[in-house]
Write an enzyme that holds these catalytic residues in place. Structure first.
Site, PDB file in Angstrom:
ATOM      1  N   ASP A 293      84.464  48.486  43.085  1.00  0.00           N
ATOM      2  CA  ASP A 293      83.715  48.787  41.822  1.00  0.00           C
ATOM      3  C   ASP A 293      84.681  48.486  40.460  1.00  0.00           C
ATOM      4  O   ASP A 293      85.925  48.447  40.839  1.00  0.00           O
ATOM      5  CB  ASP A 293      83.104  50.061  41.624  1.00  0.00           C
ATOM      6  CG  ASP A 293      82.178  50.466  40.595  1.00  0.00           C
ATOM      7  OD1 ASP A 293      81.659  49.453  39.712  1.00  0.00           O
ATOM      8  OD2 ASP A 293      81.332  51.244  40.579  1.00  0.00           O
TER       9      ASP A 293
HETATM   10  C1  BGC Z   1      79.638  50.571  37.753  1.00  0.00           C
HETATM   11  C2  BGC Z   1      78.893  49.718  38.734  1.00  0.00           C
HETATM   12  C3  BGC Z   1      78.558  48.327  38.165  1.00  0.00           C
HETATM   13  C4  BGC Z   1      79.889  48.003  37.651  1.00  0.00           C
HETATM   14  C5  BGC Z   1      79.777  46.508  36.868  1.00  0.00           C
HETATM   15  C6  BGC Z   1      80.888  49.966  37.253  1.00  0.00           C
HETATM   16  O1  BGC Z   1      81.207  50.875  36.161  1.00  0.00           O
HETATM   17  O2  BGC Z   1      79.760  51.973  38.494  1.00  0.00           O
HETATM   18  O3  BGC Z   1      77.464  50.446  39.096  1.00  0.00           O
HETATM   19  O4  BGC Z   1      77.873  47.588  38.741  1.00  0.00           O
HETATM   20  O5  BGC Z   1      80.452  48.664  36.505  1.00  0.00           O
HETATM   21  O6  BGC Z   1      79.073  46.744  35.710  1.00  0.00           O
END
Ligand code: BGC
Length: 733
Positions: free
Chosen positions: A290
Site C-alpha cells: 500500500d
Molecule cells: C490506500 C489504498 C489505495 C492507495 C493508492 C492508499 O492510501 O490505502 O486503498 O489503493 O492509497 O491510492
C-alpha cells in the site's frame, strides 16, 4: 487472470533473460504522482486536498494528468519504472511512448488507479451495493468500470476492497461489502469476474487488486491504520476467506495492508504473503505494497531503516513498491550484499510481466483517439446500470403508519443542504466522476415536477438557518430531510469516535418534528450510524448511503413508490457508538446478553443493535413458514415458504444461516450460508429451495486446519439475521 499460454510464458521468460538487475528492479517500482507548480505531494495528500476543498475536483484531474514531466521521463527511459498512477489518457500515452519506444526492452508501463465503485459512471459505495445481495449486479457494475477506465488507459484497479469490516467507527467500512465473510466473499469473486473475465478485447478488462491484505478491517477500536491482534482461527474463518476465494477466482494482484497482524506488518509478513496468498491460495500475479507501506515498517518498529524495510518486504513476497522508491534505491545493494536473492527478484518480475502480458499491454500499449472519446457522452446503458444499482442498494429502515410511499401530489418541504450537493453523492474514493453526470435529490425533485419547496436549513457541519427552517415548517404538508455525512467523513483516514449524525442535523430534525408534521429522513452516509434517537422519533427513515451519479432518481423512485425498496443492510447498525464493534456473527459468551444484569450487556445500551445485519423493510410484507431440512449424502436440502402478505409486488432477500451448536472452538451464534432474491407478486407464495453443502459447514482451528465436526446444527431462514425460523439437525460427516 487465466493461466498464461505457452507462448505468453515464453515471452515473459525471454524478456526476463534479457533484463539487467536495474531493469528488473525498475519493474518493481511504482511511481506516485509528483506535481508541477512548486510543491510535491503524495497521491493521498492530493486526494485529501480534493476532499477537504483545497483543490477542486477539476484541479485534481488536471494535476493527475500533468504528473511532473522530467521527474518520470528519464527514469522510464532507463527502464526504472514498472507502473504509474495517471488518469489522463494523453499523459498515459506520452509516458507509454517513452517506455515502449525509448527504453531498451520496450516493456509497457502499467497504469493503475483507485476505481473502487465506478470510474466515470460512479455507482453506489460497496457497503451500499452489497445490500442489494446481488453479486451478479456487482459483476456488471465492475465490468462497466473496467471498460470506462481502460478507455482512459487505466488497466489496473486497486479493487475490490474486501476487508471484512465490523467496526462502524472505521471510515473504510464504506469501501467494502460489509461485515460478513460469506457475503464479502461472494461479492469479492463477482467483482473479480466483472473486472477481469471479458477478455474478448483488451478494451473490456483490467487487472483486479485484492485489498487490503489482510485483516485491515480489524484495526483496534476502529481507528484507521491501527494495530490488529487476533487468534489465527479468527483470521482463517473471517478475514482470509474473501482473499482466498478471490485469488482462486484468478484475481491478478493483491495489495498488502498497512496494519500489523499479531506484531508483523502485512508488508513484511512472509506467512501472509508468501506462504498463504501466493503458495497456498495461488495468486497468479503480483503483490503491491500500500502507499508508503514499506517505509512505514520503520515507524512500526520492525525495520531499522528503509534499507532493512525493503529487504524484509522483498523477502516476504512483496513484488512492487507503491510510492516510496525504496526498492528503486536499495534493492541493488540488497542483492549485491546477499540480503535478497536473485530468485526473489526474478519471481517478482516474472509475476509483474505476466500481468502485463495477460493484459495485452505489449500489443496494445496506447489508447487510441477513438477509445479516449468513446464515453465522452455517457452511454444510456451505463446511466441505467448506475440507477439500477442505486435503487437496489437503498434500505428502508422505518416506515411508521405507512407514511411512505408519498403521494405524487403531496406538498413537500425538502430540507438539508446534502440534497443539492453533487460532490456528496459520489462517495469516498471516487476520482474520475464528472459533475455534469451527477443527479442529486434536489435535481430529481425538480425533474420529476414534484410539488416541493427547498430549504437547505442546515449543512452537515454548519449552523441552522432559522429563516429557512421557518419556511420549511410552514410550507409543506410533509417534510423530507436529507441528512448524514459528507463524503470526506468516510473512506481512508476518516474514522469517527462518535457515529451519530454530525453537527446540528439532529437538532434540526427535532425542530422540524416540533411542527407536528410528518418527517421522512433520507440518510446519506458512508458507514452505519448510531440512530437510536432517530429511530425513536422520526416516522420514516431511508438509508440512502452515497449512491453515486444516479442517487437522486433512485431516491425519488422509492419515495414516490415507483420502486419498492429491497435493499438489506450489509452491516449491523449499533444503537449507540459505544457498542462498536457490533456484528451479528459473534461467538457466544458464557452469559449471552439478556435483560438480566449479570449477562454480557451494557447498562446504558443493552446488547442488541438497532438494526441487525440483513435487515431492510419493504412497502409490502413477507411471511416465512414451513422450514424443513432434509439430509442428503453431501448436502442439506432446505425448503421454506415465503408469502407476500402486503399490497404490492416486491423483491425479498431470503437469508439462510447456520449455527454449529457444540464444537471444539466456540462458534458464531449465526453464520450466513446462502441467500436468494425472490420476486413475489401481491399475495403470491413461493417455495424456496436451497442447498447447503456439508463441506461448507466446518471451520478452521488455530493451525489453519479445516474441521468438520459431528454434532447438532441449527438451520435458520428469514428476512434478516435476527428474525428467523429455526430447525435443528444432527450431522455425522
Ligand atoms: C490506500 C489504498 C489505495 C492507495 C493508492 C492508499 O492510501 O490505502 O486503498 O489503493 O492509497 O491510492
Amino acid at each position: 487472470m487465466n493461466e498464461l499460454t505457452k507462448e505468453q510464458k515464453e515471452k515473459v521468460k525471454n524478456i526476463l533473460s534479457q533484463m539487467t538487475l536495474e531493469e528488473k528492479i525498475g519493474q518493481m517500482n511504482q511511481e506516485s504522482v509528483s506535481i508541477v507548480g512548486g510543491f510535491d505531494v503524495s497521491f493521498e495528500e492530493l486526494i485529501e486536498m480534493m476532499t477537504d476543498g483545497r483543490i477542486s475536483h477539476e484541479e485534481f484531474e488536471k494535476i493527475m494528468g500533468s504528473a511532473e514531466k522530467d521527474y518520470h521521463e528519464d527514469e522510464i527511459r532507463a527502464g526504472g519504472v514498472g507502473s504509474i498512477m495517471v488518469q489522463d489518457p494523453q499523459k498515459a500515452n506520452e509516458l507509454q511512448r517513452i517506455a515502449v519506444e525509448e527504453s531498451r526492452l520496450k516493456i509497457p508501463l502499467l497504469f493503475g488507479l483507485d476505481v473502487i465503485h465506478g470510474f466515470r459512471s460512479v455507482y453506489p459505495i460497496a457497503i451500499a451495493e452489497a445490500g442489494s445481495f446481488e453479486p451478479e449486479l456487482f459483476e456488471r457494475t465492475a465490468r462497466m468500470a473496467a471498460k470506462e477506465s481502460r478507455s482512459q488507459g487505466v488497466s489496473w484497479h486497486f479493487a475490490p476492497m474486501i476487508d471484512v469490516a465490523r467496526d462502524a467507527r472505521w471510515g473504510r467500512v464504506s469501501e467494502g461489502p460489509g461485515e460478513d465473510p460469506y457475503l464479502v466473499t461472494e461479492f469479492a469473486k463477482s467483482k473479480v469476474r466483472g473486472l477481469q473475465n471479458d477478455t474478448s478485447s483488451p478494451k473490456n478488462y483490467v487487472a483486479a487488486c485484492l485489498k487490503h491484505y489482510v485483516a485491515y478491517g480489524a484495526c483496534e477500536s476502529g481507528r484507521d491504520y491501527n494495530t490488529v491482534s487476533m487468534a489465527k482461527s479468527m483470521l482463517y474463518n473471517t478475514y482470509l476467506p474473501p482473499f482466498k476465494e478471490a485469488a482462486k477466482e484468478g484475481a491478478a494482484t493483491a495489495m498488502a495492508s498497512f496494519n500489523d497482524i499479531n506484531g508483523v506488518p502485512s508488508t513484511v509478513n512472509t506467512f501472509a504473503l508468501r506462504e498463504l496468498l501466493k503458495e497456498t491460495y495461488g495468486l497468479p500475479g503480483f503483490v503491491v505494497s500500500d502507499a508508503n507501506g514499506i517505509r512505514e515498517c520503520v515507524a512500526h518498529g520492525i525495520a531499522e531503516d528503509n534499507y532493512d524495510a525493503g529487504v524484509q518486504a522483498a523477502n516476504a513476497g512483496l513484488d512492487m513498491d507503491m510510492g516510496t522508491g525504496i526498492f528503486r534505491d536499495y534493492m541493488k545493494k540488497a542483492v549485491e550484499e546477499g540480503k535478497v536473492s536473485m530468485e526473489v527478484i526474478d519471481e517478482a518480475v516474472e509475476r509483474i510481466l505476466g500481468v502485463k502480458v495477460w493484459l495485452g499491454l505489449f500489443e496494445h500499449p496506447y489508447i487510441t483517439e477513438e477509445d479516449m472519446h468513446q464515453y465522452d457522452t455517457l452511454p444510456k446503458e451505463h446511466i441505467a446500470l448506475a440507477r439500477e444499482a442505486a435503487e437496489k442498494s437503498v434500505v428502508l429502515l422505518k416506515n411508521e403508519g405507512h407514511l411512505l410511499p408519498l403521494k405524487k401530489d403531496a406538498k413537500i418541504s425538502l430540507v438539508g443542504a446534502l440534497a443539492e450537493k453533487k460532490e456528496e453523492i459520489i462517495g469516498a474514493w471516487a476520482l474520475s466522476w464528472k459533475k455534469e453526470d451527477c443527479v442529486t435529490i434536489l435535481d430529481a425533485f425538480e425533474e420529476k415536477g414534484v410539488n416541493y419547496s427547498y430549504y437547505p436549513c442546515c449543512d452537515v457541519e454548519g449552523e441552522i438557518n432559522e429563516e429557512e427552517l421557518k419556511g420549511a415548517i410552514s410550507d409543506g404538508d410533509v417534510i423530507v430531510a436529507v441528512v448524514g455525512e459528507n463524503v470526506s467523513m468516510s473512506g481512508e483516514a476518516s474514522s469517527r469516535a462518535d457515529i451519530t449524525l454530525p453537527g446540528k442535523q439532529r437538532e434540526m430534525l427535532q425542530r422540524l418534528l416540533e411542527s407536528g408534521k410528518p418527517v421522512v429522513a433520507i440518510l446519506m452516509n458512508g458507514r452505519p450510524l448510531a440512530l437510536k434517537w432517530e429511530q425513536e422519533h422520526i416516522q420514516a427513515i431511508i438509508e440512502g448511503w452515497h449512491l453515486g451519479i444516479q442517487m437522486g432518481p433512485a431516491i425519488t423512485g422509492i419515495l414516490f413508490g415507483e420502486v419498492n425498496p429491497s435493499g438489506k443492510l450489509a452491516a449491523t447498525f449499533p444503537a449507540m457508538t459505544g457498542q462498536c464493534p457490533i456484528y451479528y456473527n459473534h461467538p457466544n459468551t458464557g452469559r449471552p446478553g439478556s435483560k438480566s444484569k449479570f449477562t454480557s450487556r451494557y447498562l446504558d445500551a443493552g446488547f442488541e443493535p438497532l438494526y441487525p445485519f440483513g435487515y431492510g423493510l419493504s412497502y409490502t410484507s413477507y411471511e416465512y413458514s414451513n422450514l424443513a431440512v432434509a439430509e442428503n449424502k453431501d448436502s442439506l436440502n432446505i425448503t421454506l415458504d415465503v408469502e407476500n402478505t402486503g399490497d404490492m409486488a416486491g423483491v425479498e432477500t431470503v437469508q439462510l444461516y447456520m449455527r454449529d451448536v457444540t464444537a471444539s472452538l466456540v462458534r458464531p451464534i449465526k453464520e450466513l450460508k446462502g441467500f436468494q432474491k425472490v420476486t413475489l407478486e401481491k399475495g403470491e407464495k413461493k417455495k424456496i429451495e436451497c442447498k447447503l453443502l456439508k463441506e461448507n459447514m466446518g471451520f478452521y482451528n488455530d493451525n489453519g486446519e479445516y474441521l468438520l465436526e459431528d454434532g447438532k446444527f441449527q438451520i435458520f431462514a428469514g428476512g434478516n439475521s435476527k428474525d428467523n425460523l429455526m430447525e435443528e439437525i444432527e450431522i455425522h460427516f
